[in-house]
Write a protein that holds these residues in place. Structure first.
Motif, PDB file in Angstrom:
ATOM      1  N   PRO A 457      -1.302  -2.993   6.155  1.00  0.00           N
ATOM      2  CA  PRO A 457      -2.754  -2.893   5.212  1.00  0.00           C
ATOM      3  C   PRO A 457      -3.729  -3.283   5.026  1.00  0.00           C
ATOM      4  O   PRO A 457      -4.396  -3.953   5.217  1.00  0.00           O
ATOM      5  N   SER A 459      -3.593  -6.849   6.235  1.00  0.00           N
ATOM      6  CA  SER A 459      -3.339  -7.978   7.434  1.00  0.00           C
ATOM      7  C   SER A 459      -2.150  -8.670   7.461  1.00  0.00           C
ATOM      8  O   SER A 459      -1.408  -8.429   5.904  1.00  0.00           O
ATOM      9  N   CYS A 465      -5.060 -10.393   3.621  1.00  0.00           N
ATOM     10  CA  CYS A 465      -6.049 -10.601   2.369  1.00  0.00           C
ATOM     11  C   CYS A 465      -5.611 -11.076   1.600  1.00  0.00           C
ATOM     12  O   CYS A 465      -4.473 -11.840   1.120  1.00  0.00           O
ATOM     13  N   ALA A 471      -5.365  -5.959  -5.508  1.00  0.00           N
ATOM     14  CA  ALA A 471      -5.711  -4.665  -5.147  1.00  0.00           C
ATOM     15  C   ALA A 471      -5.030  -3.267  -5.959  1.00  0.00           C
ATOM     16  O   ALA A 471      -4.886  -2.273  -6.534  1.00  0.00           O
TER      17      ALA A 471
END
Ligand code: HEM
Length: 523
Positions: A457, A459, A465, A471
């Motif tokens: 999710p 990458s 990311c 995150a």
């Protein structure tokens, strides 16, 4: 009225065919769309001025009509990708993707699932684009040793760590980001918790009232990111945002549909880029961020943070500093708010998982830190991102000139390849019962994961990311602490199937607006 001589008309046609054979077939011109449009228009209107409208139109038709026909014939029958199956419309033009996006009301992710069923793992989805659904392609396309480079999509808008195709520039800039992220992790945690606290305060005030879930998640993520990028939050969670902040947020959220079209045609976005600095809603965002950054730079650095790290490492180029600060906000906001929204929605649809998250969170309360794994909570977040990843865009890559061999398939050089995550995550070869929300697949039921590498999710590889750790901290903090204190309750008549069927593909995934109640727990 004068018309061009037959010799002139034939010369125009010959020039068009020559242009295709010697230039367009060999050189990527996506980034030159605006100069091409300006040059063609200038030539047309100056010819019309000097020799008349009919003359100019005849000459333009002798050039553009054969050029268009020749391009379409070439793409259909002689292009190096001619043997890769795919819909005829997609082979001819990316307008096919635009049309399909329009006809399906932004459900291009479902179109890709259907294409895989019809054509297999390697599908030609554009004149020079192949969408790959084979998990064996992940390493050769995205892996650290991959010979691919970024595709034309990354030429759009302003230059930043993310939006550029210059490998040495990216390597150097990425090192700055990674060091900054590493040094700032300790600083992120209290800031993330501070904003979660603000969100909890708001939810306590709203106790039991219907509130717009996606808006609240968006307020949270924009506040965190603007605070990290510029020092001050936009003030959405507290409800004291300025008119400019409201208008900027509206620009981003309303602009999502446009992105749903534009990401299929980076050349169009490229042509529009210069205008975003002259007028329109993006100019407001740029002007606002310049003011914020100047104020941030003027502040004494009592305690270095990520913003000061970027400032200190961008001394020679204010534009890159501004580009990266805006990137921090745009890359970190929509993605996180989408992940928050979908995770809350899954928990609301499956209250027994909500209770399990709460129980685990309370058991870990003494040692809780948003930077440390919380196994079942993390599994719920991962499963939510597997079902509905924040980004549907399959990260364009360009194959090297010699081409790429993947699992017995040869992809010619200079081809745009993408691996759409939504299709990978719904593929039974990668995940058993792929359309079911089963967080235990990441904990006690590993047999439901056939291919863990397929789940990326954030990458993978050099361009993955840069904010993954941050995150995850935000997601753990918000989901864990909110569920610790509240039940998320859906309104009467809510239809889960309909809700998820309305998720749109705007390049990022677009959750439908949904009212929910956060009901304070009685104990
Ligand atoms: C759930 C939240 C997030 C998800 C799912 C996510 C996902 C991704 C993905 C898939 C990419 C690759 C995009 C591409 O290939 O074009 C990416 C890139 C990036 N993300 Fe995130 N992201 C999230 C949150 C964040 C946050 C909070 C930040 C803030 C620091 C951030 C900063 C970036 C940056 C700077 C890049 C570009 C990296 C590069 O090009 O080297 N992301 N993200």
């Amino acid at each position: 009225m004068a018309t061009p001589s037959p010799v002139l008309l034939l010369s125009a046609t010959a020039a068009a065919l020559g242009l295709h054979e010697f230039v367009l077939r060999r050189v990527e011109v996506d980034h030159l769309s605006l100069p091409i449009i300006v040059t063609a228009s200038t030539l047309f209107w100056s010819t019309a001025y000097h020799s008349g409208f009919l003359f100019a139109t005849s000459l333009a038709a002798a050039f553009w009509v054969p050029l268009t026909i020749w391009i379409l014939l070439y793409r259909a029958f002689w292009h190096p990708l001619k043997n890769i199956p795919g819909p005829m419309g997609a082979r001819l033009s990316k307008f096919w993707a635009l049309k399909t996006t329009y006809e399906t009301n932004f459900h291009y992710h479902n179109v890709l699932v259907a294409l895989q069923k019809q054509y297999g793992d390697y599908v030609r989805t554009g004149p020079r684009e192949v969408s790959i659904f084979d998990p064996a392609a992940l390493q050769p396309v995205f892996g650290g040793a991959s010979k691919t480079s970024k595709g034309p999509f990354y030429d759009v808008l302003e230059k930043s760590l993310h939006l550029n195709r210059d490998k040495p520039f990216h390597r150097q800039r990425r090192r700055i980001w990674d060091n900054g992220m590493k040094d700032s992790l300790a600083d992120f945690a209290p800031r993330v918790e501070e904003f979660t606290e603000q969100l909890l305060t708001r939810l306590h005030k709203d106790n039991g009232k219907l509130v717009p879930l996606l808006d609240y998640a968006t307020y949270y993520s924009y506040d965190v990111m603007t605070a990290l990028a510029f020092g001050d939050a936009m003030g959405f969670i507290k409800g004291d945002s300025s008119g400019a902040a409201d208008s900027i947020l509206a620009t981003f959220t309303n602009g999502l549909s446009a992105m749903g079209y534009m990401y299929h045609m980076p050349w169009l976005l490229n042509a529009l880029t210069p205008f975003t600095s002259i007028a329109g809603p993006l100019k407001e965002w740029k002007d606002w961020s310049v003011v914020q950054m100047k104020a941030r730079m003027a502040k004494p650095d009592t305690k270095p943070d990520f913003a000061s790290h970027l400032i200190n490492n961008s001394q020679d180029c204010l534009n890159i500093l501004l580009g990266d600060s805006r990137l921090l906000v745009t890359a970190g906001s929509e993605t996180t708010s989408t992940a928050l929204t979908f995770t809350f929605m899954h928990l609301a649809c499956h209250p027994h998982y909500m209770r399990a998250v709460r129980k685990e969170f309370r058991e870990h309360l003494d040692t809780y830190h948003c930077d440390h794994p919380v196994p079942f909570l993390d599994a719920v977040i991962d499963e939510s991102m597997r079902m509905w990843p924040s980004i549907f865009f399959g990260s364009q890559r360009l194959t090297p000139p010699e081409g790429l061999n993947i699992n017995g398939h040869y992809i010619p050089g200079d081809t745009i390849v993408t691996i759409p995550p939504f299709v990978m995550y719904r593929d039974e070869r990668n995940f058993a019962r792929p359309n079911e929300f089963i967080p235990e697949r990441w904990t006690t039921m590993p047999e439901l994961v056939h291919n863990k590498t397929a789940f990326q999710p954030f990458s993978m590889g050099s361009y993955s990311c840069a904010g993954k750790a941050l995150a995850k901290m935000e997601l753990r903090s918000v989901i864990g602490r909110v569920i610790n204190e509240f039940d998320v309750v859906l309104p009467e008549g809510f239809d889960e199937k309909e809700y998820f069927a309305n998720v749109k593909d705007h390049m990022s995934s677009g959750p439908p607006p949904q009212m929910v109640r956060f009901v304070k727990l009685k104990e």
